[in-house]
Motif scaffolding. Structure first.
Motif, mmCIF file in Angstrom:
data_model
loop_
_atom_site.group_PDB
_atom_site.id
_atom_site.type_symbol
_atom_site.label_atom_id
_atom_site.label_comp_id
_atom_site.label_asym_id
_atom_site.label_seq_id
_atom_site.Cartn_x
_atom_site.Cartn_y
_atom_site.Cartn_z
ATOM 1 N N THR A 10 10.975 -12.842 11.085
ATOM 2 C CA THR A 10 12.547 -12.916 11.581
ATOM 3 C C THR A 10 13.098 -11.797 12.213
ATOM 4 O OG1 THR A 10 12.896 -14.007 9.245
ATOM 5 C CG2 THR A 10 14.795 -12.899 10.058
ATOM 6 N N LEU A 11 12.447 -10.718 12.065
ATOM 7 C CA LEU A 11 12.806 -9.325 12.984
ATOM 8 C C LEU A 11 12.491 -9.647 14.415
ATOM 9 C CD1 LEU A 11 11.675 -6.392 10.734
ATOM 10 C CD2 LEU A 11 14.126 -7.201 10.914
ATOM 11 N N ASN A 45 2.422 -1.673 8.065
ATOM 12 C CA ASN A 45 2.862 -1.677 6.451
ATOM 13 C C ASN A 45 4.039 -0.889 6.528
ATOM 14 O OD1 ASN A 45 2.787 -1.667 3.741
ATOM 15 N ND2 ASN A 45 1.320 -0.252 3.600
ATOM 16 N N PRO A 46 5.217 -1.090 7.174
ATOM 17 C CA PRO A 46 6.301 -0.399 7.368
ATOM 18 C C PRO A 46 7.016 0.054 5.894
ATOM 19 C CG PRO A 46 6.983 -2.575 7.748
ATOM 20 C CD PRO A 46 5.544 -2.498 7.510
ATOM 21 N N THR A 47 7.603 1.227 5.920
ATOM 22 C CA THR A 47 8.400 1.660 4.652
ATOM 23 C C THR A 47 9.780 0.929 4.655
ATOM 24 O OG1 THR A 47 9.512 3.566 5.896
ATOM 25 C CG2 THR A 47 7.319 3.791 5.027
ATOM 26 N N ALA A 48 10.427 0.882 3.711
ATOM 27 C CA ALA A 48 11.822 0.188 3.617
ATOM 28 C C ALA A 48 12.668 0.822 4.375
ATOM 29 C CB ALA A 48 12.277 0.329 2.176
ATOM 30 N N GLU A 49 12.710 2.275 4.742
ATOM 31 C CA GLU A 49 13.332 3.112 5.671
ATOM 32 C C GLU A 49 13.134 2.602 7.193
ATOM 33 O OE1 GLU A 49 14.490 7.537 7.277
ATOM 34 O OE2 GLU A 49 12.766 7.267 5.756
ATOM 35 N N THR A 50 11.898 2.295 7.529
ATOM 36 C CA THR A 50 11.569 1.873 8.817
ATOM 37 C C THR A 50 12.424 0.426 9.028
ATOM 38 O OG1 THR A 50 9.631 3.034 9.070
ATOM 39 C CG2 THR A 50 9.689 1.148 10.220
ATOM 40 N N LEU A 51 12.135 -0.595 8.107
ATOM 41 C CA LEU A 51 12.480 -1.988 8.264
ATOM 42 C C LEU A 51 14.076 -1.760 8.270
ATOM 43 C CD1 LEU A 51 10.361 -3.696 5.576
ATOM 44 C CD2 LEU A 51 10.356 -3.945 8.150
ATOM 45 N N SER A 52 14.953 -0.808 7.327
ATOM 46 C CA SER A 52 16.152 -0.654 7.456
ATOM 47 C C SER A 52 16.634 -0.104 8.580
ATOM 48 C CB SER A 52 16.450 0.192 6.244
ATOM 49 O OG SER A 52 18.031 0.432 6.470
ATOM 50 N N LYS A 53 16.083 0.599 9.430
ATOM 51 C CA LYS A 53 16.610 1.196 10.541
ATOM 52 C C LYS A 53 16.608 -0.060 11.826
ATOM 53 C CE LYS A 53 14.831 5.959 10.382
ATOM 54 N NZ LYS A 53 13.563 6.787 10.835
ATOM 55 N N LEU A 54 15.495 -0.680 11.619
ATOM 56 C CA LEU A 54 15.347 -1.789 12.706
ATOM 57 C C LEU A 54 16.552 -2.848 12.156
ATOM 58 C CD1 LEU A 54 11.402 -2.620 12.706
ATOM 59 C CD2 LEU A 54 12.911 -1.279 14.508
ATOM 60 N N ALA A 55 16.509 -3.394 11.114
ATOM 61 C CA ALA A 55 17.537 -4.330 10.637
ATOM 62 C C ALA A 55 19.038 -3.815 11.145
ATOM 63 C CB ALA A 55 17.562 -4.508 9.315
ATOM 64 N N ASP A 56 19.159 -2.533 10.673
ATOM 65 C CA ASP A 56 20.562 -1.983 11.052
ATOM 66 C C ASP A 56 20.879 -1.993 12.643
ATOM 67 O OD1 ASP A 56 23.241 -0.649 10.250
ATOM 68 O OD2 ASP A 56 22.249 0.964 11.555
ATOM 69 N N VAL A 57 20.052 -1.651 13.472
ATOM 70 C CA VAL A 57 20.352 -1.669 14.846
ATOM 71 C C VAL A 57 20.439 -3.222 15.318
ATOM 72 C CG1 VAL A 57 19.047 -1.333 17.243
ATOM 73 C CG2 VAL A 57 19.078 0.382 15.410
ATOM 74 N N MET A 58 19.911 -4.207 14.782
ATOM 75 C CA MET A 58 20.212 -5.620 15.237
ATOM 76 C C MET A 58 21.199 -6.254 14.425
ATOM 77 S SD MET A 58 16.185 -6.830 16.026
ATOM 78 C CE MET A 58 15.335 -6.433 14.312
#
Length: 71
Positions: A10-11, A45-58
């Protein structure tokens, strides 16, 4: 519930829909390009913080739901 591989797909799909390269997304989000490539390939194996950064930018929301165990 979304499986992690579905989340990674999805990302990637969102990034492609926005017409953003992996390099540009990495720069915008502060996530290393190598990390982003690993995530999109399903090997990371990303952290929740990494996923959050990517999601936020998009323009996406990342939510975590904790379900109560069935008794």
């Amino acid at each position: 519930m979304m499986h992690l591989n579905n989340l990674y797909e999805t990302l990637r799909e969102r990034r492609e829909t926005l017409g953003v390269t992996q390099l540009h997304l990495a720069e915008l989000s502060g996530v290393a390009l190598r990390t982003l490539k690993e995530i999109e390939s399903g090997k990371g194996n990303p952290t929740a913080e990494t996923l959050s950064k990517l999601a936020d930018v998009m323009g996406m929301d990342l939510k975590l739901e904790i379900r109560k165990p069935a008794v």
